[in-house]
Every structure is written in structure tokens, then in C-alpha cells.
Motif scaffolding. Structure first.
Motif, PDB file in Angstrom:
ATOM      1  N   THR B 257       0.839  -1.194   0.000  1.00  0.00           N
ATOM      2  CA  THR B 257       0.000   0.000   0.000  1.00  0.00           C
ATOM      3  C   THR B 257       0.875   1.245   0.000  1.00  0.00           C
ATOM      4  O   THR B 257       0.627   2.197  -0.744  1.00  0.00           O
ATOM      5  N   LEU B 269      -0.141   7.103   3.562  1.00  0.00           N
ATOM      6  CA  LEU B 269      -1.074   7.566   4.600  1.00  0.00           C
ATOM      7  C   LEU B 269      -0.781   6.943   5.949  1.00  0.00           C
ATOM      8  O   LEU B 269      -1.006   7.541   6.980  1.00  0.00           O
ATOM      9  N   PRO B 272      -5.797   3.381   7.466  1.00  0.00           N
ATOM     10  CA  PRO B 272      -6.845   3.092   6.501  1.00  0.00           C
ATOM     11  C   PRO B 272      -7.469   4.394   6.005  1.00  0.00           C
ATOM     12  O   PRO B 272      -7.645   5.333   6.786  1.00  0.00           O
ATOM     13  N   TYR B 273      -7.824   4.446   4.712  1.00  0.00           N
ATOM     14  CA  TYR B 273      -8.291   5.676   4.086  1.00  0.00           C
ATOM     15  C   TYR B 273      -9.439   6.334   4.839  1.00  0.00           C
ATOM     16  O   TYR B 273      -9.428   7.544   5.097  1.00  0.00           O
ATOM     17  N   LEU B 274     -10.453   5.551   5.223  1.00  0.00           N
ATOM     18  CA  LEU B 274     -11.643   6.161   5.825  1.00  0.00           C
ATOM     19  C   LEU B 274     -11.320   6.793   7.175  1.00  0.00           C
ATOM     20  O   LEU B 274     -12.047   7.647   7.659  1.00  0.00           O
ATOM     21  N   ARG B 275     -10.237   6.357   7.781  1.00  0.00           N
ATOM     22  CA  ARG B 275      -9.836   6.861   9.089  1.00  0.00           C
ATOM     23  C   ARG B 275      -8.990   8.131   8.969  1.00  0.00           C
ATOM     24  O   ARG B 275      -8.811   8.868   9.935  1.00  0.00           O
ATOM     25  N   ALA B 276      -8.437   8.370   7.766  1.00  0.00           N
ATOM     26  CA  ALA B 276      -7.557   9.523   7.562  1.00  0.00           C
ATOM     27  C   ALA B 276      -8.394  10.802   7.507  1.00  0.00           C
ATOM     28  O   ALA B 276      -9.370  10.881   6.761  1.00  0.00           O
TER      29      ALA B 276
END
Lengths: 451, 451
Positions: B257, B269, B272-276
Motif C-alpha cells: 500500500t 497515509l 486506513p483511508y476512511l480513518r484519515a
């Protein structure tokens, strides 16, 4: 390149001297320096035969197992048929099948004839399945026993069987027709009283993978359930082989390479780069390149449409690559992040509103920074404050637009059952180029009172 | 979105009814539909406590182990301190440490006080190491024995120890000060006569990983040597923990990743994307965006330099995005392929001449196709044959140039000890934009007798 010379001569010298220790250490040196594959690919027929003679079947088989199958195949092809057969026999059957698949069919047939009939049969079986299927990955070197033994009898049987098996962490229980009845773990077996019947120890609900399933499915099962091996079965639940956990890294590497090549805007090569011919590279790239060209060709129409604006203020043309390039960069950042998040399961279509909100806010913040940078750049090109404000507003609009399109497009494609991996970095850049120009010239018309 | 409603209500209903079977099946449904993480993130305090009550420590601990550590941490924070301590105790220590690291420090201290002193100490130890180091990945749940036992005594010991251990495939042999003396495999143990002394069975040359090494190193050792577990040791060769093969997929996924995010032109990042948060996304992207902007700003200078050419033949400006876009696409295709080939070890600097030759030939073939396409496109914009020939020649030059730069740059950077992953798709597009324009206008000057 003198650095490479030393280990090469050493291997040659070691082979000429028929010195096992020196050959082994030369090979270790080559592995360390990462030159093993290159050196093996350039072996002469005489060297290959001497290598087989010096190392013996077992050690050569192990060495070939570490090479790319097609490199291993070309070395095998240099050996006498009988020797090639002995080396193939000594290899793990799944690796042997990969190598055999790379040898010319008539040559393979000659080699298989020289092998032990059972092992030749096994290899023929493995070669039937596509290399990226569970069947192509599996090894038939598993341990299975009948359900009517005791724990003690099973351990005794394992002492006989364990040498041929790739793992004995799991012992599979099958009936006479090879139907998979259950599994027992070596751990459970060791920790149970010796007279316990196997029927009492076996776990009947075994997770298995169909022989024609994608190898990725096997990797997922192994990973998610933390298993050391997963059985591969046919439609009748007959046990054909197992895939062990040491294949997971290989499978993931192959699948990730495909994802990355797609994100870069080409079809997956499906072979190691150095082995790919220019024709293959051309074929994998030209399709997307032409498709992107057609999409990008639209920019010409847009620019011709705004020809009078460009003629009136030639300075507007200075910023074309900068504005659409920045849009493409933002789009590429967003798309790669989202496509990867989808691939690892972090994000799905129902998250679309959260994602758009997140990217809108991020895009606004990035847009503000880029607007300031663009305005400063415009001033250094001394194009006047009005053009400077135009490009600053345009760039922030383009950045926000690119971020939102880059986020939504992969999700929508997945929803439409199109592989979101087609949204490569080049794809989103191309899409943003044409639309970015429209944003630019619309802002210019309004700000500069043109048209 | 009515589809999502059913399992949600079911979980609520099951919890309200304190029905274990219904709760388990609701959780299974949520896992299947991929909504588990979302639903868990939205648990209320009352629901979390009821979940702990209904499932019990063991089952809740297992469930939390499957979630992202920060999601698991927020659920734990909702529980009473004593309950949180019980659940943490029941989890695999390495997973428990990841979760504990996400809880606020003062809250963790409260929870640790409620845990069994030994387990709390173990957890504190694991939390000392960076999460992406071998120490952060390892579990202390290994099995070690003294060297003076027999095979039979060891198996008896295993029957007592095996419940706490994560794997008993390998049994480590240590002295009183925990120095790693050797390893023996369960397989060897089971297949040896009961009275064999361990000292005769142990394999003294154990591959181990230093506690502060990158977790990737552990994954490589596990993969390359086909091991089920690798011991983690301190500077004094004292055994601190083991990393098991089921962590390999996780480690590879994280590292890949990061590679992919870099190829897309942003910093990894690391969550996890949704947590960023948008601020995090902004921070990871803005640096490269500004750097690329500075590099791309050069295109403005180039265009101003050729201002008289553009004014003389405005039609030349129509093709700017098309030509540099195509160059960027080719560059992106080549760069992603080469960077990935370097990451998996298929390609290194000494291959540079083979690679350049391959890309030159491929570039010539791609350039020919793109030249034809560009000429046709120019004719449809009715710009005249001379401009058509100009853009056709320019595009083939740009394609070849992009292919060669895209191939050589990552190799040269690696040679200069710069991480080749900085050569992202946006980076190469930007580089090709400015230089591509110079190729374009040089060809235009020559062909159209301008300047």
C-alpha cells in the motif's frame, strides 16, 4: 563492469575444478549479490551439465526451485534427458510443474518418459491446470490417512510418509475414493492419548478451495483463517492437493504486480520485466495509449473552440500545462489511494458520501495552496494581475474537480461491475485535461470579459 | 439504503434479547456483507457493554482481533475498565498491543492495572517497539524449553504449554538467561524416539531477526526460507518473541500500500483511508503537489520562450495537452513497471543497458503508432499538412524520450541511494511535460521554418 566479474569466474573455476564446496559458495555469493538469475540464464551447455554433476539432483533441484520457472526450464533443457528427469523428480511437484510448463512440449514428453511413472503421472496432472488457478499452485505432496486408524498408528504412518510430504502440520482424512472427510492437526494428534480413534479427533468441516478457483482465493482463505495449508478439491470433494502458506507471499506478489501495472496505465505483463520482449511490452501498452489518446484528442477541440481567447491573451496559453498538470497530479494521488483502499477492502460504494465529503474538504485546502502558488508564478511571468487571478481561481477549481472525480469514478465503476483498476493515473489525468481546460477558459471568459 | 438496514436491526435486536446465537449470526452476516467495521465503529456505549456481556471475553477478544486496531480500541474504551482488561487478556498479545497503542495513555494505564501482572508486563513490553518493527509485530506466545530434556519430556511439556502458545510448530531451546540456543521442529520431535535428548535434536543455527529490524525483514526471512515462524532477539541474542507466517500477508499488504501510494504521487497515509482526516490527506499530498508544481512551472517559461511561434501558428497550441499528455502516459506506464520490477527484485542497475535497449525498441514501435494517430487527428482539426507532420514527428520523439527517461530514472536514483519510489507517475509526467514542449517547438521551428 569489473564488480560483476569476480563471482562469475569463481563459479566457472569451481565448476571446472568439480569442487562441490567452492561451487556452493560461489552460488551463495551470486545469490547475495542478486546476480544468480543473470548468471544462470547465461550458463553454457557444458556448464549446466557440470553443475548437475557437481551439485547432484537434489541440490540442483533446490536451486532451480528458487529461480524463475522459465530460467529453470532453460537450464533443464541443456541437460541430458535422463538427468533432467532426475532433477525434476527431486523437485517439489508444484515447482516442477511450473518449470515443465516452460519447456517445449515434445521435450517435456521425452523427459517425462524417463521419470518414475507415478511421479510423471503426478506432474502431467498438475500441468493440466492454469498456472494462476488453485490447481496450478497446489502440491500433491500432502499426507492423508484412512479414518479407521488410532492416533498412535497415525503417528507411525507419519514417520514413513513425512519425507515425501511438504507439510505434516495437517493430516487429511479421506475415504478409499479420496473424498475429503476431515482434517486433524499434528498438534492435536501429538497431544491426544495414543489409542484415541482418528474418527474422534478429526474436524469434519474442512475449508477447501475448488481446483479451478483463482489462486488469490486460496491465499485469502489461508490468510483470513490463519491456516498453514488449505486442501484443493474437485467438484466431487475429492482431495487433489494442498496449497501451503509459503505460497501466499508469491501469490500476493503476482496479484499486486498486476494491480500496480494497471494503475500505471498498461495491461499486466504476466511475466518478469526482463523476460518481456519489446513486442509484448508494445502489445500491453498500445491499447490503453490509443484509448487515452482518443480521450485526450478532445483537448484539441476545446482549445480550437477557445482559439479567439488564446489569440486575444496569448499569456493564457503559458499556463495550460501547469493547470492541467496539477489537476492530473491531484487526480492521480486520489485515484491510486482509493483504488488501493478498495483492493484491500477498506472502502466500498456505500462509503461514497463520506469519501466525497472528505475529498471536497481536502480539495478545498489543496486548492487554496495551489491558487496562491499559481498566482505567485503568474506574477513572476509578468502577465498582469487579472490573468494572475484568473489562473489562481482556475487552478483551485481544477484541483477540487480532480479530487472529486478521482474519488467517485473508481467507486462508480465498481458499482457498474467494471474493474476499478482501469482508472489508472494516466486515465484520470487525461479526463482532467479536457475538463480542466473548460474550467480554465470559462473562468478566463468571466474574469477577462472575453468572447 | 434499505439493504443495510436488516443486519443492523438484527444485531440490535439480538443484543437487546441477550441472545448469543442470534448475536453471533448477526455478526457473521455483517462480516459477509463487509459492514462489520462500519457497524462496530457506530456502537453505542450500551451496545458495546451488552456485546461484551453476551459474547464473553474470549469471543469479543477474537472479534476485536479481526477489526482495525483503532476501531477495536474505541470499542474497548466504551467498556468498564475491568471488562476491557479481561478482553485484552484474552487476545493474542501482539494484537492486544496494537489495540492498546490506540487507546489514550492514561486510560491504558487504568486498564493495565486491572490485568494479571504478568500479562500486563508482557503488553507493556510489546508497546515499547514501533508498530512496523519486528518488536511491534512479534508475539511473546512462543514455546521454549531447557536443553536438558528428552523428546518425551518435551512433548509432555507441550501438552501443558500449547494452549498459551500461538504456534508449536517450532519449539525454541533457551538457557536460563533466555539466550536462544537452537530450535527443534514439532515434526522432528514427534518422529524421534522418546528418549532422545533435546541437545541431539536441536538445530543450533537459527535464523533470527533483531527486535528493531523493519517488519519487512521478518516477512522476507519467513518467505524466502519457507518458515512457519521466525524468532525475534535482542542485541544479546535473547529470545523476546516470534513472528509467525500468518503475519506475512499483513506485512506485505501494508508495505505494498505504501509503494502504491508513493507511485500515485503522495506520501503513504499509514492508516486506513476512511480513518484519515482531510488534514492528514492534505499533509500527505501537498508536499509533492508543490514540488511537482515547481517543476511544472518551467513549462510556462518554455511556452513564453516560444510565444512568437504560438502567435504565428495558433494551431500549434491545440496539440499541447495531447502531445505532453501522451508523453506522460508512456512515462507512467514505463515507470510503474520498472519501479515494481525493482521492488520485487526482477531488475537492478546493472541491467540498465538491456532495459534502455528494450524501451528504445518498444518506444519506436509505440511512437510510430502514435505518430499515425496524431497525424489523423491533426487532419480532422484541419490545421494543414505541415502542422500535421510537425505534431506527428514531435509525438514520436516525445514517446521515445518518455520511455527512456521513465526507464532510466528509477535505476539511476537507486544507484544514487534515493528511494526509486519517489519517481511517481505524476513525477515522470511533469518531467516529460517541460522537456516534451521543447521537443515539440524545436520540431515546429525546423518544420515550419519559424523563429
Amino acid at each position: 563492469m569489473t564488480i560483476n566479474q569476480e563471482p562469475l569466474t569463481t563459479l566457472e573455476a569451481a565448476l571446472n575444478a568439480r569442487d562441490v564446496a567452492a561451487t556452493t559458495s560461489a552460488l551463495r555469493e551470486l545469490t547475495k549479490s542478486g546476480e544468480l538469475a543473470d548468471r544462470m540464464a547465461s550458463l553454457t551447455r557444458a556448464e549446466a551439465r557440470r553443475l548437475a554433476e557437481v551439485l547432484g539432483d537434489e541440490a540442483l533441484g533446490e536451486l532451480l526451485g528458487e529461480l524463475d520457472p522459465s530460467d529453470a526450464a532453460s537450464i533443464l533443457s541443456l541437460l541430458a534427458t535422463v538427468d533432467a528427469a532426475d532433477v525434476l523428480e527431486s523437485m517439489d511437484p508444484d515447482e516442477a510443474a511450473d518449470v515443465a510448463a516452460e519447456i517445449a512440449p515434445e521435450r517435456v514428453d521425452q523427459i517425462l518418459v524417463e521419470m518414475e511413472p507415478i511421479e510423471a503421472e503426478e506432474l502431467r496432472g498438475l500441468m493440466l491446470y492454469p498456472p494462476d488457478s488453485a490447481g496450478g499452485r497446489m502440491t500433491p505432496a500432502f499426507v492423508s490417512i484412512a479414518p479407521d486408524l488410532t492416533a498412535r498408528q497415525t503417528i507411525l504412518a507419519l514417520q514413513r510418509l513425512s519425507e515425501q510430504a511438504e507439510t505434516i502440520s495437517y493430516v487429511y482424512v479421506t475415504d478409499e475414493a479420496d473424498h475429503l472427510l476431515g482434517v486433524l492437526s499434528l498438534r492435536l494428534l501429538v497431544l491426544s492419548p495414543p489409542e484415541t480413534p482418528i474418527a474422534q479427533l478429526l474436524i469434519p468441516d474442512v475449508v477447501s478451495v475448488p481446483v479451478l478457483a483463482d489462486q488469490e482465493e486460496a491465499a485469502q482463505v489461508l490468510t483470513e483463517r490463519g491456516l498453514l495449508a488449505v486442501p484443493v478439491v474437485d467438484d466431487d470433494n475429492r482431495l487433489l492437493g494442498i496449497i501451503t502458506v509459503d505460497d501466499v507471499a508469491d501469490i500476493l506478489e503476482q496479484e499486486t504486480t498486476e494491480d500496480i501495472e494497471r494503475l500505471g496505465g498498461s495491461e499486466p505483463l504476466e511475466e518478469p520485466y526482463l523476460r518481456a520482449s519489446p513486442i509484448l511490452l508494445w502489445r500491453k501498452r498500445v491499447g490503453w495509449l490509443l484509448a487515452l489518446f482518443l480521450a485526450e484528442a478532445y483537448t484539441g477541440t476545446v482549445l480550437r473552440h477557445y482559439q479567439s481567447e488564446v489569440e486575444a491573451v496569448v499569456a493564457l496559453s503559458f499556463f495550460i500545462p501547469l493547470l492541467i498538470g496539477t489537476g492530473g497530479n491531484v487526480g492521480s494521488q486520489v485515484v491510486t489511494t482509493i483504488v488501493r483502499a478498495m483492493a484491500v477492502g477498506d472502502v466500498r460504494f456505500s462509503d461514497v458520501f463520506r469519501i466525497v465529503k472528505k475529498e471536497l474538504i481536502t480539495g478545498l485546502m489543496l486548492g487554496a495552496v495551489m491558487a496562491a502558488a499559481t498566482f505567485v508564478r503568474a506574477m513572476t511571468l509578468s502577465v498582469g494581475i487579472d490573468v494572475g487571478l484568473t489562473v489562481a481561481i482556475a487552478v483551485s477549481g481544477i484541483v477540487i474537480w480532480a479530487a472529486v472525480v478521482g474519488a467517485v469514478l473508481p467507486l462508480v465503476l465498481r458499482k457498474l461491475r467494471v474493474d476499478p483498476a482501469v482508472v489508472s493515473a494516466p486515465f484520470i489525468s487525461t479526463l482532467v485535461d479536457g475538463t480542466g481546460l473548460m474550467i480554465y477558459f470559462t473562468v478566463a471568459r468571466l474574469m477577462l470579459h472575453l468572447g
